[in-house]
Design a protein around this motif. Structure first.
Motif, short mmCIF file in Angstrom:
data_model
loop_
_atom_site.label_atom_id
_atom_site.label_comp_id
_atom_site.label_asym_id
_atom_site.label_seq_id
_atom_site.Cartn_x
_atom_site.Cartn_y
_atom_site.Cartn_z
N VAL A 14 -54.48 60.76 43.54
CA VAL A 14 -54.00 59.64 44.37
C VAL A 14 -54.21 59.95 45.85
N HIS A 15 -53.88 61.16 46.24
CA HIS A 15 -54.01 61.55 47.65
C HIS A 15 -55.48 61.46 48.09
N ASP A 23 -55.21 48.93 44.31
CA ASP A 23 -55.71 48.77 42.94
C ASP A 23 -56.80 49.78 42.63
N GLU A 24 -57.65 50.10 43.62
CA GLU A 24 -58.72 51.08 43.39
C GLU A 24 -58.16 52.50 43.30
N VAL A 25 -57.11 52.79 44.06
CA VAL A 25 -56.48 54.12 43.96
C VAL A 25 -56.03 54.37 42.53
N LEU A 26 -55.35 53.39 41.92
CA LEU A 26 -54.88 53.57 40.55
C LEU A 26 -56.03 53.52 39.55
N TYR A 46 -48.06 52.73 43.58
CA TYR A 46 -48.65 53.11 44.87
C TYR A 46 -48.51 51.94 45.84
N ALA A 47 -48.14 52.27 47.09
CA ALA A 47 -47.96 51.25 48.14
C ALA A 47 -48.74 51.64 49.39
N HIS A 48 -49.49 50.68 49.93
CA HIS A 48 -50.18 50.85 51.21
C HIS A 48 -49.38 50.05 52.24
N PRO A 101 -53.27 44.76 39.25
CA PRO A 101 -53.09 43.70 40.26
C PRO A 101 -52.27 44.20 41.45
N VAL A 102 -52.50 43.59 42.61
CA VAL A 102 -51.84 43.98 43.85
C VAL A 102 -50.86 42.88 44.27
N ALA A 103 -49.67 43.29 44.66
CA ALA A 103 -48.68 42.37 45.21
C ALA A 103 -48.46 42.70 46.68
#
Length: 754
Positions: free
Chosen positions: A596-597, A607-610, A630-632, A679-681
């Motif tokens: 993840v890092h 979404d791409e990180v996961l 994961y949160a940006h 999916p991203v929220a």
């Protein structure tokens, strides 16, 4: 336990031959008892088929045993050879659990009933043959895995390698430590003939399978007397000044003289057919029944003195034989409060023999559940000290050529400090017991100082000691020292019980040390993989994080969190939970956190990180699944983009408002499907609000609804998160989690944008 049944009525030639061969083996080898075990059709258990020379209760714990159990009969089968146990010491060192239940002096031989090249012609001859000339052959020593062939599968096609069961014989404690060549040949010969009988029955499509309950074979009478002789014997016994009685192998009174009944305070009619410790309340103490057991199993005479209220002391002398025990009862002249006598009491001083055994059985069971070294020490102190009337206990382990004390009870700290780290080259009773593998018993300080003069200058407040070597699988593990604050005479049975116990303690301590080592390594791994510190963004973001290990397993888990500084105004926040509570889970947690890092710092979207981390885990095939959130977070625009791989929803508490459970569409757990989408929220995170990421250990508990628990967590966040310091908020949330005995690990990450 399985019930006892008498030999079946009706023709069963093979079973009858087995019975005859067992009786022949007992008498031909000079044993006093024996048993035949047959392998069950499943090939995994041995069933007691028949026995003679002792009561069923003697062998009740082993009427049906797994072929993998650590017992002489199962060892004989696995090793394909005769197993000899030459006394209580050998039983204690090789089979400590058995010795703990039967801490008496006797010898035992076990031989497999197994097809070999020599057994093909060993079928039992005609019933008239006594087998006196069959002494040839040595026991089989063929190697192998010990896996027994199923008797049903072998029916009609038995051959070398087919195992039918095992033969076991018992000898008195007075038997020499080693088996004679003649005895060995007798046992091997009878075992071959039994095997031939079983093989022949199978070849005739009538295999001898284990009966539903063990059968007791009658002991042949050594003499038969007529009515006149019997009456003369009764009159003879009645004329004697002392009393006498006879007990059968089950402890029932089969005869008692009138003088004997008068001495014990009963009548002949009341007592015949009863067990004395049941019909006479003052003999109800288990120590007296234990004397009967000791005489029965060791076949050595023994005696004890008991008080028949109010003031009649009686001595009972027990003389065992093939069919039971003869007991001589005489008045005893005992001075009140004499040494060793329970002055004014009908019960012996100190713990009773059977009472001790029962307590130690509890200890044996508890030791199987002990995890770490301190657990073993605490259990030993809890059970051993009251069981043996001791006041002090010290347990040591060997480390780098020294004896290190890992736990103690009842000793002053200065004494422990003095003896901790004793070299294995030192002249001390503990070192001697460990290096020789022989317990050391010192009933008084004088005896200890006579053997070790240097101890005269060291006063630890104790007056008697038992130094027990702890040896597991032939390796010295450490020592256990029991200490008494007054002189203590160690009776032979007490020494045997302590020697048996040392084997159990050694195995438990060895397992515990291995657990402790793994535990330290695992925690070191986990601490190394979790972040040591989180990025500081003064004026932009306040952060608090907590991790609590699980309270089950090895107290480690796969929960993790991290905060990644992406640039001056953006951060990535992640929390996850790897399945399991072991080293594998902790290692996988480190891999997920690293992936993840790496993906986040490379500029990937949530979404791409996961998705990339998921593909990596699928390729690694760890066999464990992982949830992850994961949160940006853009700290200048106060916006957050979130993606979830099956993780619990985050909470958002805004100042002056309620706590909101954020709706983040959960994707599939990481490590399952390489093509999963996440999916991203997008949510707004106002200044002063608190964003909470957490794992299931903070909200899940048996019998509670998960949604309700998450709602309750949101209420606590609203209560504590208004204006409080974020570190205090984290402490309050974790503290209210209600940690139980078997709770999951907890990870919590709190973020408050400025």
């Amino acid at each position: 336990m399985p019930g006892l049944r008498t030999p079946a009525v009706g023709p069963d030639p093979a079973r009858s031959r087995l019975d005859r061969l067992l009786t022949e083996a007992v008498h031909g080898a000079g044993a006093y008892g024996g048993a035949v075990y047959l392998l069950a059709p499943d090939g995994r258990t041995l069933w007691l088929e028949s026995f003679t020379g002792f009561p069923l209760e003697l062998i009740a714990p082993w009427t049906r045993v797994s072929t993998t159990a650590p017992l002489p009969v199962t060892d004989a089968m696995r090793r394909h050879e005769l197993v000899w146990v030459g006394g209580a010491g050998a039983m204690a060192s090789r089979y400590p659990r058995t010795a703990l239940i039967l801490p008496y002096h006797f010898c035992l031989a076990a031989h497999p009933l197994e097809e070999t090249a020599e057994t093909g012609d060993a079928a039992d001859p005609e019933p008239g043959h006594t087998g006196g000339g069959d002494t040839g052959g040595a026991e089989s020593t063929a190697g192998g895995s010990g896996n027994a062939r199923n008797p049903l599968a072998a029916a009609g096609s038995a051959g070398p390698g087919t195992t039918w069961g095992a033969l076991m014989l018992l000898w008195p404690g007075s038997h020499p430590k080693d088996m004679s060549d003649e005895e060995r040949a007798r046992v091997v010969g009878v075992a071959r003939r039994m095997t031939g009988t079983l093989s022949g029955a199978a070849a005739g499509n009538s295999p001898v399978l284990p009966a539903s309950a063990p059968r007791k074979l009658a002991q042949p009478r050594t003499s038969v007397v007529g009515p006149e002789e019997a009456q003369a014997a009764v009159l003879y016994a009645d004329r004697l000044p002392e009393g006498c009685c006879a007990l059968d192998l089950n402890g029932h009174i089969t005869y008692i003289s009138r003088r004997g009944a008068e001495l014990v305070g009963g009548t002949v009619e009341e007592l015949v057919g009863t067990r004395p410790w049941r019909s006479l309340p003052w003999l109800a103490d288990p120590v007296y029944e234990d004397r009967y057991r000791a005489a029965l199993i060791s076949r050595d005479p023994t005696d004890f003195t008991a008080l028949r209220p109010p003031d009649h002391w009686l001595t009972f002398q027990l003389y065992p034989g093939p069919t039971g025990l003869s007991v001589r009862i005489t008045p005893a002249h005992v001075r009140q409060n004499a040494p060793g006598m329970p002055g004014g009491s009908s019960h012996p001083a100190g713990p009773t023999r059977l009472g001790t055994i029962y307590q130690l059985m509890h200890l044996a069971g508890a030791l199987t559940e002990a995890a770490g070294t301190q657990d073993v020490v605490n259990l030993a102190a809890e059970h051993l000290l009251p069981a043996f009337g001791a006041q002090g206990l010290v347990m040591t382990v060997t480390e780098s050529g020294r004896m290190r004390i890992v736990g103690q009870h009842g000793y002053p700290e200065e004494t422990i400090t003095h003896f901790d780290g004793t070299p294995l080259t030192a002249s001390s009773p503990g070192v001697r017991a460990l290096t020789l593998g022989v317990p050391g018993f010192f009933p008084s300080r004088e005896e200890l100082e006579r053997a070790y003069p240097a101890r005269a200058a060291l006063h630890d407040g104790m007056q008697a000691w038992a130094f027990l070597p702890l040896i597991a699988s032939g390796r010295p593990v450490g020592t256990c020292v029991l200490a008494y604050d007054r002189p203590h005479a160690f009776a032979p049975d007490e020494r045997a019980a302590l020697a048996s116990l040392s084997g159990l303690l050694a195995q438990a301590l060895d397992r515990a040390r291995l657990y402790d080592t793994k535990h330290r390594l695992a925690h070191g791994l986990q601490e190394g993989l979790l972040p040591h510190s989180l990025p500081h963004l003064p004026g932009r973001l306040e952060v608090a994080a907590r991790y609590l290990p699980a309270t089950q397993g090895m107290n480690i888990g796969g929960d993790f969190y991290d905060l990644i500084r992406l640039d001056a105004i953006t951060v990535g926040a992640v929390i996850g939970d790897v399945q399991g509570h072991n080293v594998t889970a902790a290692a996988l947690m480190g891999q997920v956190r690293t992936a993840v890092h790496a993906n986040a710092t490379a500029g990937a979207s949530p979404d791409e990180v996961l998705a990339r981390t998921n593909r990596l885990l699928v390729d690694l095939e760890p066999g464990l699944f992982t949830s992850c959130l994961y949160a940006h977070i853009d700290l200048s625009r106060h916006r957050a983009l979130l993606a979830s791989a099956g993780h619990l929803p985050p909470l958002l508490h805004t100042p002056g408002g309620p706590t909101e459970v954020l709706d983040v569409p959960p994707g599939l757990l990481l490590g399952i499907d390489p093509d999963s989408d996440y999916p991203v929220a997008e949510v707004t995170v106002p200044p002063g609000s608190v964003l909470a990421f957490y794992t299931d250990g903070l909200v899940e508990s048996p019998g509670t609804d998960l949604d309700e628990s998450i709602g309750e967590l949101g209420g606590r966040l609203a209560l504590h998160g208004r204006d409080g310091n974020l570190e205090d908020v984290a402490d309050a949330l974790v503290r209210s989690a209600g940690r139980g005995v078997d709770t999951d690990d907890i990870a919590l990450l709190l973020l408050r944008p400025c």
